[in-house]
Design an enzyme around this catalytic site. Structure first.
Site, PDB file in Angstrom:
ATOM      1  N   LYS A  39       0.854  -1.184   0.000  1.00 16.00           N
ATOM      2  CA  LYS A  39       0.000   0.000   0.000  1.00 16.00           C
ATOM      3  C   LYS A  39       0.895   1.241   0.000  1.00 16.00           C
ATOM      4  CE  LYS A  39      -3.779   1.887   2.897  1.00 16.00           C
ATOM      5  NZ  LYS A  39      -4.641   1.593   4.054  1.00 16.00           N
ATOM      6  N   SER A 114      -9.502   1.758   3.089  1.00 12.70           N
ATOM      7  CA  SER A 114      -8.607   2.550   2.265  1.00 12.70           C
ATOM      8  C   SER A 114      -7.596   1.731   1.477  1.00 12.70           C
ATOM      9  CB  SER A 114      -7.847   3.578   3.130  1.00 12.70           C
ATOM     10  OG  SER A 114      -7.054   2.917   4.096  1.00 12.70           O
ATOM     11  N   SER A 138      -9.771  -0.812   7.156  1.00  7.13           N
ATOM     12  CA  SER A 138      -9.209  -0.604   5.821  1.00  7.13           C
ATOM     13  C   SER A 138      -8.559  -1.803   5.159  1.00  7.13           C
ATOM     14  CB  SER A 138      -8.189   0.532   5.850  1.00  7.13           C
ATOM     15  OG  SER A 138      -8.873   1.739   5.740  1.00  7.13           O
TER      16      SER A 138
HETATM   17  N1  GLN Z   1     -12.848   3.985   6.702  1.00  4.36           N
HETATM   18  C1  GLN Z   1     -12.124   4.289   7.888  1.00  4.36           C
HETATM   19  C2  GLN Z   1     -11.615   5.718   7.836  1.00  4.36           C
HETATM   20  O1  GLN Z   1     -11.842   6.350   6.868  1.00  4.36           O
HETATM   21  C3  GLN Z   1     -11.028   3.331   8.116  1.00  4.36           C
HETATM   22  C4  GLN Z   1      -9.777   3.675   7.436  1.00  4.36           C
HETATM   23  C5  GLN Z   1      -8.643   2.779   7.785  1.00  4.36           C
HETATM   24  O2  GLN Z   1      -8.813   1.713   8.391  1.00  4.36           O
HETATM   25  N2  GLN Z   1      -7.453   3.260   7.464  1.00  4.36           N
HETATM   26  O3  GLN Z   1     -11.018   6.212   8.737  1.00  4.36           O
END
Ligand code: GLN
Length: 435
Positions: A39, A114, A138
């Site tokens: 990532k 994400s 994410s």
């Molecule tokens: N969707 C969550 C956020 O926007 C989780 C993101 C993540 O786990 N990095 O914060």
């Protein structure tokens, strides 16, 4: 699909040749030949890393993340970096300077976020494993949307050294893979103590790849508020009910338990994570890293203009929200209160695992949605995390398993959450569920 933002073409072929030589000498590591990608918020020395943001434009990593180094030390081959939501903030992989990631099952749908690039790349067979990061879901949510396995380890199981911080008390690196075996093997390699991250547990990691299901009846729970939640897709609800009765038939106990605080999880997560993000992202000032505004002339406007131009809308929203909940006048009514509720959730989760081995739920309330559909409403997007954030608030390990398909053709994920440091049990149970 817009999954990769950079491919290390020549370099990976060179690395593969080196690994071939080691194989022929019988000296290859245990991941020899495993093709992986990372990532774009995980550092790899001498390579660009941007966290999907303009503010890191042109920035090159000065060191390699411990998790990446451990994979390389076992002769895995790294082929590139993967699109993600800016600084890990999002649930659709639309908040990125590289454009939305498309779902391999249907390119009009999001891949989730994400770690959307990570999920799409593995799902489409572009690499065998990808590393992602999970702050509120994410890894698991995009894995669920793309029909693969996504594992968030216990907080402190894997070093965060070299992961660009979003919310440090939640962030964990973990694998996205095609099956439980691959995820187990990668976890086995990346887990464990690290002198570069003092928050990592010194507890010895298990041999996760050898964890076998003991065939004893398990005590399983599901949170009834999850199943009864308005907005849960009827087919996903039916899928969970089916799983419950299958497990019962096989001799396991499956009980409903209650978590009346379910609706508090998302607000608490978004108060604490944005507070931590506002502090973590203060370092991107137009001086130290990456992007600097063309119109920077003095110190003040270097900060203001670089940050205004460099950060995307969602990141700015969260920095402002986080700064607000930490401000003197509102600290007690938001931040302190949220911390108290977090402790309450931690205690309740701990109590659940005194009685049960696993808690199961759908990973997400519905399957992957259309690109652009939720982008305009942050609150709807935040509710995406409803089933995944408990594990981050409490620190527990959790995994998403691709166990069904919706009639709309998109994958459905089952989430299994376990007690802290019980990844071995969680993975062997996951294998049993996936067989
Ligand atoms: N969707 C969550 C956020 O926007 C989780 C993101 C993540 O786990 N990095 O914060």
């Amino acid at each position: 699909m817009n999954a990769f933002v950079e491919v290390y073409s020549d370099e990976s072929l060179f690395q593969a040749k080196q690994v071939d030589k080691k194989i022929s000498k019988g000296k290859a590591g245990k991941l020899a030949g495993l093709v992986f990608a990372i990532k774009d918020n995980i550092c790899y020395k001498g390579h660009k890393v941007s966290a999907g943001s303009k503010i890191l434009k042109g920035f090159e990593s000065l060191f390699t993340a411990t998790a990446v180094q451990k994979l390389l030390d076992q002769d895995a081959i790294i082929i590139g970096r993967l699109n993600c939501d800016e600084f890990g903030m999002g649930s659709a992989n639309e908040n990125t300077i590289y454009g939305a990631v498309k779902n391999p099952y249907n390119d009009s749908k999001v891949a989730g976020g994400s770690s959307g690039g990570s999920a799409a790349a593995v799902s489409a067979g572009l690499c065998l494993v990808a590393l992602g990061s999970d702050t509120g879901g994410s890894i698991r949510q995009p894995a669920s949307f793309c029909g693969i396995v996504g594992l968030k380890p216990t907080y402190s199981r894997v070093s965060r050294h070299g992961l660009i911080a979003y919310a440090s008390s939640f962030d964990q690196i973990g694998p996205l893979a095609n099956n439980v075996d691959d995820a187990s093997l990668v976890l086995e390699v990346i887990a464990g103590a690290d002198n570069f991250d003092s928050t990592v547990s010194r507890r010895k990691p298990e041999n996760y790849s050898r964890a076998n299901f003991d065939n004893k009846p398990k005590k399983i729970a599901y949170i009834s508020e999850c199943l009864d939640r308005e907005g849960l897709d009827p087919e996903i609800k039916e899928f969970l009910k089916c799983k419950i009765s299958q497990l019962k038939k096989k001799g396991h106990s499956v009980d409903p338990i209650s978590l009346p605080e379910l609706d508090l999880l998302v607000p608490v997560y978004y108060i604490i994570s944005t507070a931590e993000a506002s502090s973590n992202l203060a370092r991107f000032d137009g001086v130290h890293y990456g992007y600097r505004s063309e119109s920077a002339s003095d110190l003040e406007n270097t900060y203001i203009n670089s940050r205004t131009e460099g950060f995307g809308e969602e990141v700015k929203r969260r920095i402002m929200l986080g700064t607000f909940v930490l401000s003197a006048d509102y600290h007690d009514s938001y931040f302190t209160k949220a911390q108290k509720i977090r402790r309450l959730i931690q205690n309740k989760t701990k109590a659940m695992f005194e009685k049960y081995d696993f808690i199961i739920s759908p990973t997400t309330p519905h399957t992957a949605f259309s690109i652009g559909k939720k982008h305009t409403n942050p609150t709807t997007m935040y509710l995406e995390d409803i089933f995944t954030v408990q594990a981050n608030l409490a620190g527990n390990p959790a995994i998403s398993l691709p166990l069904a398909k919706h009639s709309n053709g998109m994958p459905i994920g089952l989430q299994v959450m376990a007690n802290n440091f019980k990844e071995g049990d969680m993975l062997s149970f996951s294998k049993y569920l996936s067989d």
